[in-house]
Write a protein that holds these residues in place. Structure first.
Motif, PDB file in Angstrom:
ATOM      1  N   ALA A  95       0.703  -1.372   0.030  1.00 21.37           N
ATOM      2  CA  ALA A  95       0.130  -0.031  -0.264  1.00 21.37           C
ATOM      3  C   ALA A  95       0.861   1.401   0.051  1.00 21.37           C
ATOM      4  N   GLY A  96       1.852   1.226   0.667  1.00 21.00           N
ATOM      5  CA  GLY A  96       2.921   2.401   0.777  1.00 21.00           C
ATOM      6  C   GLY A  96       3.636   2.387  -0.583  1.00 21.00           C
ATOM      7  N   TRP A  97       4.097   1.520  -1.347  1.00 16.47           N
ATOM      8  CA  TRP A  97       4.612   1.855  -2.788  1.00 16.47           C
ATOM      9  C   TRP A  97       3.493   2.280  -3.594  1.00 16.47           C
ATOM     10  N   LEU A  98       2.051   1.795  -3.376  1.00 17.41           N
ATOM     11  CA  LEU A  98       1.264   2.239  -4.312  1.00 17.41           C
ATOM     12  C   LEU A  98       0.941   3.795  -4.190  1.00 17.41           C
ATOM     13  N   LEU A  99       1.109   4.095  -2.894  1.00 18.96           N
ATOM     14  CA  LEU A  99       0.763   5.332  -2.713  1.00 18.96           C
ATOM     15  C   LEU A  99       1.855   6.402  -3.253  1.00 18.96           C
ATOM     16  N   PHE A 100       3.135   5.928  -3.133  1.00 23.69           N
ATOM     17  CA  PHE A 100       4.335   6.503  -3.677  1.00 23.69           C
ATOM     18  C   PHE A 100       4.168   6.839  -5.119  1.00 23.69           C
ATOM     19  N   VAL A 101       3.829   5.597  -5.889  1.00 22.18           N
ATOM     20  CA  VAL A 101       3.576   5.541  -7.168  1.00 22.18           C
ATOM     21  C   VAL A 101       2.630   6.590  -7.608  1.00 22.18           C
ATOM     22  N   GLY A 102       1.445   6.568  -6.995  1.00 24.44           N
ATOM     23  CA  GLY A 102       0.451   7.333  -7.226  1.00 24.44           C
ATOM     24  C   GLY A 102       0.621   8.893  -7.236  1.00 24.44           C
ATOM     25  N   LEU A 103       1.329   9.239  -6.001  1.00 24.24           N
ATOM     26  CA  LEU A 103       1.642  10.814  -5.743  1.00 24.24           C
ATOM     27  C   LEU A 103       2.790  10.950  -6.787  1.00 24.24           C
ATOM     28  N   THR A 104       3.634  10.289  -7.289  1.00 26.75           N
ATOM     29  CA  THR A 104       4.555  10.415  -8.117  1.00 26.75           C
ATOM     30  C   THR A 104       3.970  10.829  -9.746  1.00 26.75           C
ATOM     31  N   LEU A 106       0.966  11.788 -10.237  1.00 27.64           N
ATOM     32  CA  LEU A 106       0.123  13.122 -10.043  1.00 27.64           C
ATOM     33  C   LEU A 106       0.897  14.038  -9.985  1.00 27.64           C
ATOM     34  N   SER A 107       2.094  14.185  -9.163  1.00 31.40           N
ATOM     35  CA  SER A 107       2.835  15.275  -9.470  1.00 31.40           C
ATOM     36  C   SER A 107       3.730  15.472 -10.566  1.00 31.40           C
ATOM     37  N   ALA A 108       4.036  14.261 -11.444  1.00 28.90           N
ATOM     38  CA  ALA A 108       4.863  14.680 -12.721  1.00 28.90           C
ATOM     39  C   ALA A 108       3.670  15.219 -13.653  1.00 28.90           C
ATOM     40  N   ALA A 109       2.521  14.872 -13.692  1.00 26.52           N
ATOM     41  CA  ALA A 109       1.404  15.718 -14.484  1.00 26.52           C
ATOM     42  C   ALA A 109       1.378  17.164 -14.132  1.00 26.52           C
ATOM     43  N   ALA A 131      -4.709   9.449 -14.952  1.00 26.46           N
ATOM     44  CA  ALA A 131      -5.312   7.921 -14.551  1.00 26.46           C
ATOM     45  C   ALA A 131      -4.432   7.196 -13.677  1.00 26.46           C
ATOM     46  N   VAL A 132      -3.303   6.992 -14.236  1.00 21.59           N
ATOM     47  CA  VAL A 132      -2.365   5.922 -13.341  1.00 21.59           C
ATOM     48  C   VAL A 132      -2.268   6.379 -11.902  1.00 21.59           C
ATOM     49  N   GLY A 133      -1.978   7.792 -11.825  1.00 22.82           N
ATOM     50  CA  GLY A 133      -1.879   8.225 -10.190  1.00 22.82           C
ATOM     51  C   GLY A 133      -3.211   8.127  -9.358  1.00 22.82           C
ATOM     52  N   LEU A 134      -4.367   8.402 -10.056  1.00 20.18           N
ATOM     53  CA  LEU A 134      -5.647   8.243  -9.229  1.00 20.18           C
ATOM     54  C   LEU A 134      -5.501   6.631  -8.960  1.00 20.18           C
ATOM     55  N   VAL A 135      -5.614   5.749  -9.955  1.00 19.86           N
ATOM     56  CA  VAL A 135      -5.860   4.372  -9.661  1.00 19.86           C
ATOM     57  C   VAL A 135      -4.930   4.006  -8.642  1.00 19.86           C
ATOM     58  N   ALA A 136      -3.571   4.068  -8.624  1.00 18.75           N
ATOM     59  CA  ALA A 136      -2.699   3.870  -7.809  1.00 18.75           C
ATOM     60  C   ALA A 136      -2.963   4.268  -6.275  1.00 18.75           C
ATOM     61  N   SER A 137      -3.416   5.507  -6.138  1.00 18.74           N
ATOM     62  CA  SER A 137      -3.728   6.194  -5.079  1.00 18.74           C
ATOM     63  C   SER A 137      -4.809   5.760  -4.384  1.00 18.74           C
ATOM     64  N   VAL A 138      -5.888   5.182  -5.296  1.00 23.98           N
ATOM     65  CA  VAL A 138      -7.141   4.588  -4.692  1.00 23.98           C
ATOM     66  C   VAL A 138      -6.902   3.267  -4.166  1.00 23.98           C
ATOM     67  N   ALA A 139      -6.036   2.500  -5.058  1.00 25.28           N
ATOM     68  CA  ALA A 139      -5.647   1.163  -4.671  1.00 25.28           C
ATOM     69  C   ALA A 139      -4.763   1.097  -3.326  1.00 25.28           C
ATOM     70  N   ALA A 140      -4.073   2.068  -3.206  1.00 25.43           N
ATOM     71  CA  ALA A 140      -3.267   2.344  -1.795  1.00 25.43           C
ATOM     72  C   ALA A 140      -4.189   2.276  -0.741  1.00 25.43           C
ATOM     73  N   LEU A 141      -5.124   3.018  -0.789  1.00 30.40           N
ATOM     74  CA  LEU A 141      -6.254   3.325   0.296  1.00 30.40           C
ATOM     75  C   LEU A 141      -7.090   2.081   0.587  1.00 30.40           C
ATOM     76  N   PHE A 142      -7.395   1.260  -0.820  1.00 31.55           N
ATOM     77  CA  PHE A 142      -8.321   0.167  -0.242  1.00 31.55           C
ATOM     78  C   PHE A 142      -7.346  -0.915   0.287  1.00 31.55           C
ATOM     79  N   ILE A 143      -6.105  -1.148  -0.199  1.00 35.58           N
ATOM     80  CA  ILE A 143      -5.147  -2.228   0.126  1.00 35.58           C
ATOM     81  C   ILE A 143      -4.849  -2.038   1.711  1.00 35.58           C
ATOM     82  N   GLY A 144      -4.772  -0.794   1.959  1.00 31.28           N
ATOM     83  CA  GLY A 144      -4.488  -0.247   3.455  1.00 31.28           C
ATOM     84  C   GLY A 144      -5.658  -0.791   4.309  1.00 31.28           C
ATOM     85  N   ARG A 145      -6.807  -1.040   3.784  1.00 31.08           N
ATOM     86  CA  ARG A 145      -7.868  -1.055   4.779  1.00 31.08           C
ATOM     87  C   ARG A 145      -8.131  -2.299   5.149  1.00 31.08           C
TER      88      ARG A 145
END
Length: 146
Positions: A95-104, A106-109, A131-145
Protein backbone atom coordinates in the motif's frame (compact mmCIF):
# COMPACT_ATOMS: atom_id res chain seq x y z
CA UNK A 1 23.65 95.21 -60.50
CA UNK A 2 22.12 93.18 -63.26
CA UNK A 3 23.79 90.01 -61.95
CA UNK A 4 21.69 90.21 -58.80
CA UNK A 5 18.55 90.80 -60.79
CA UNK A 6 18.91 87.63 -62.95
CA UNK A 7 19.69 85.53 -59.89
CA UNK A 8 16.54 86.73 -58.20
CA UNK A 9 14.44 85.79 -61.23
CA UNK A 10 15.81 82.19 -61.52
CA UNK A 11 15.64 81.44 -57.76
CA UNK A 12 12.06 81.97 -56.62
CA UNK A 13 12.96 81.40 -52.94
CA UNK A 14 10.09 80.38 -50.67
CA UNK A 15 6.98 79.39 -52.59
CA UNK A 16 3.64 78.17 -51.26
CA UNK A 17 2.45 74.80 -52.56
CA UNK A 18 -0.40 74.80 -55.01
CA UNK A 19 -3.85 74.07 -53.59
CA UNK A 20 -5.23 70.65 -54.47
CA UNK A 21 -8.86 70.32 -55.44
CA UNK A 22 -9.16 66.80 -53.94
CA UNK A 23 -7.43 65.62 -50.75
CA UNK A 24 -5.11 62.60 -50.80
CA UNK A 25 -7.05 59.35 -50.42
CA UNK A 26 -5.74 57.39 -47.41
CA UNK A 27 -7.18 54.10 -48.71
CA UNK A 28 -5.22 51.97 -51.19
CA UNK A 29 -6.31 52.02 -54.80
CA UNK A 30 -6.57 48.21 -54.99
CA UNK A 31 -8.15 45.91 -52.39
CA UNK A 32 -6.18 42.91 -51.13
CA UNK A 33 -7.47 39.36 -51.69
CA UNK A 34 -8.23 38.89 -48.01
CA UNK A 35 -10.63 41.84 -47.98
CA UNK A 36 -13.22 40.06 -50.13
CA UNK A 37 -12.62 36.44 -48.96
CA UNK A 38 -14.39 34.69 -46.11
CA UNK A 39 -13.13 35.14 -42.57
CA UNK A 40 -11.94 31.88 -41.02
CA UNK A 41 -12.48 31.70 -37.31
CA UNK A 42 -11.47 28.60 -35.36
CA UNK A 43 -12.72 28.93 -31.80
CA UNK A 44 -10.70 26.92 -29.36
CA UNK A 45 -7.89 26.37 -31.82
CA UNK A 46 -4.79 25.11 -30.03
CA UNK A 47 -2.01 27.59 -29.75
CA UNK A 48 1.30 26.53 -31.22
CA UNK A 49 3.48 24.74 -28.70
CA UNK A 50 6.34 26.88 -27.58
CA UNK A 51 9.75 25.46 -26.95
CA UNK A 52 10.72 24.83 -23.34
CA UNK A 53 13.92 26.44 -22.16
CA UNK A 54 16.57 24.36 -20.43
CA UNK A 55 16.28 26.54 -17.35
CA UNK A 56 12.59 25.65 -17.00
CA UNK A 57 13.32 21.95 -17.46
CA UNK A 58 16.12 22.09 -14.88
CA UNK A 59 13.89 23.84 -12.33
CA UNK A 60 11.06 21.39 -13.00
CA UNK A 61 13.40 18.41 -12.61
CA UNK A 62 14.71 19.77 -9.33
CA UNK A 63 11.21 20.32 -7.97
CA UNK A 64 10.19 16.82 -9.07
CA UNK A 65 13.20 15.22 -7.35
CA UNK A 66 12.46 17.11 -4.13
CA UNK A 67 8.87 15.86 -4.32
CA UNK A 68 10.11 12.28 -4.77
CA UNK A 69 12.15 12.55 -1.57
CA UNK A 70 9.14 13.98 0.29
CA UNK A 71 6.90 11.22 -1.10
CA UNK A 72 9.36 8.58 0.08
CA UNK A 73 9.04 9.89 3.63
CA UNK A 74 5.25 10.05 3.22
CA UNK A 75 5.34 6.41 2.07
CA UNK A 76 7.33 5.37 5.14
CA UNK A 77 4.95 7.24 7.45
CA UNK A 78 1.92 5.63 5.76
CA UNK A 79 3.43 2.15 6.10
CA UNK A 80 4.20 2.78 9.77
CA UNK A 81 0.65 4.04 10.31
CA UNK A 82 -0.80 0.89 8.72
CA UNK A 83 1.44 -1.43 10.75
CA UNK A 84 0.36 0.32 13.94
CA UNK A 85 -3.26 -0.28 12.88
CA UNK A 86 -2.43 -4.01 12.77
CA UNK A 87 -2.19 -4.38 8.98
CA UNK A 88 0.24 -7.07 7.83
CA UNK A 89 3.68 -5.56 7.07
CA UNK A 90 3.75 -6.94 3.52
CA UNK A 91 0.30 -5.49 2.78
CA UNK A 92 1.28 -2.19 4.38
CA UNK A 93 4.46 -2.12 2.27
CA UNK A 94 2.47 -2.73 -0.93
CA UNK A 95 0.00 0.00 0.00
CA UNK A 96 2.89 2.36 0.75
CA UNK A 97 4.51 1.76 -2.64
CA UNK A 98 1.19 2.24 -4.41
CA UNK A 99 0.75 5.55 -2.61
CA UNK A 100 4.28 6.56 -3.64
CA UNK A 101 3.60 5.68 -7.29
CA UNK A 102 0.24 7.47 -7.26
CA UNK A 103 1.67 10.67 -5.80
CA UNK A 104 4.63 10.49 -8.21
CA UNK A 105 2.44 10.24 -11.31
CA UNK A 106 0.09 13.00 -10.14
CA UNK A 107 2.98 15.34 -9.37
CA UNK A 108 4.61 14.52 -12.73
CA UNK A 109 1.44 15.69 -14.48
CA UNK A 110 1.37 18.89 -12.43
CA UNK A 111 5.08 19.67 -12.91
CA UNK A 112 4.86 19.09 -16.67
CA UNK A 113 1.81 21.34 -16.88
CA UNK A 114 3.64 24.09 -15.00
CA UNK A 115 6.81 23.77 -17.08
CA UNK A 116 5.06 24.23 -20.43
CA UNK A 117 1.27 24.08 -20.44
CA UNK A 118 0.87 24.49 -24.20
CA UNK A 119 3.12 21.51 -24.88
CA UNK A 120 2.41 19.07 -22.04
CA UNK A 121 -1.10 19.92 -20.88
CA UNK A 122 -2.71 17.78 -23.57
CA UNK A 123 -4.99 14.80 -23.29
CA UNK A 124 -2.34 12.41 -24.59
CA UNK A 125 0.20 13.40 -21.93
CA UNK A 126 -1.84 14.45 -18.92
CA UNK A 127 -4.66 11.87 -19.00
CA UNK A 128 -2.46 8.75 -18.65
CA UNK A 129 -0.40 10.33 -15.86
CA UNK A 130 -3.47 11.41 -13.91
CA UNK A 131 -5.26 8.09 -14.55
CA UNK A 132 -2.35 5.96 -13.28
CA UNK A 133 -1.85 8.32 -10.33
CA UNK A 134 -5.49 8.17 -9.26
CA UNK A 135 -5.77 4.40 -9.71
CA UNK A 136 -2.60 3.79 -7.69
CA UNK A 137 -3.68 6.19 -4.92
CA UNK A 138 -7.15 4.65 -4.63
CA UNK A 139 -5.64 1.15 -4.68
CA UNK A 140 -3.26 2.16 -1.87
CA UNK A 141 -6.20 3.27 0.25
CA UNK A 142 -8.20 0.09 -0.42
CA UNK A 143 -5.25 -2.27 0.17
CA UNK A 144 -4.44 -0.43 3.39
CA UNK A 145 -7.95 -1.08 4.74
CA UNK A 146 -7.54 -4.86 4.82
Amino acid sequence: MQAQNTTAQTDPGFKLPADKATPDDPLPKTTPETATGPVEVMPGAPSPATDTSTRDVAIGTGVFLVLLVVYFFVRNAYVHHLVVRRVAPSTAGSAGWLLFVGLTFLSAAVVLAIINASKYLTFGVTAPLVAVGLVASVAALFIGRR
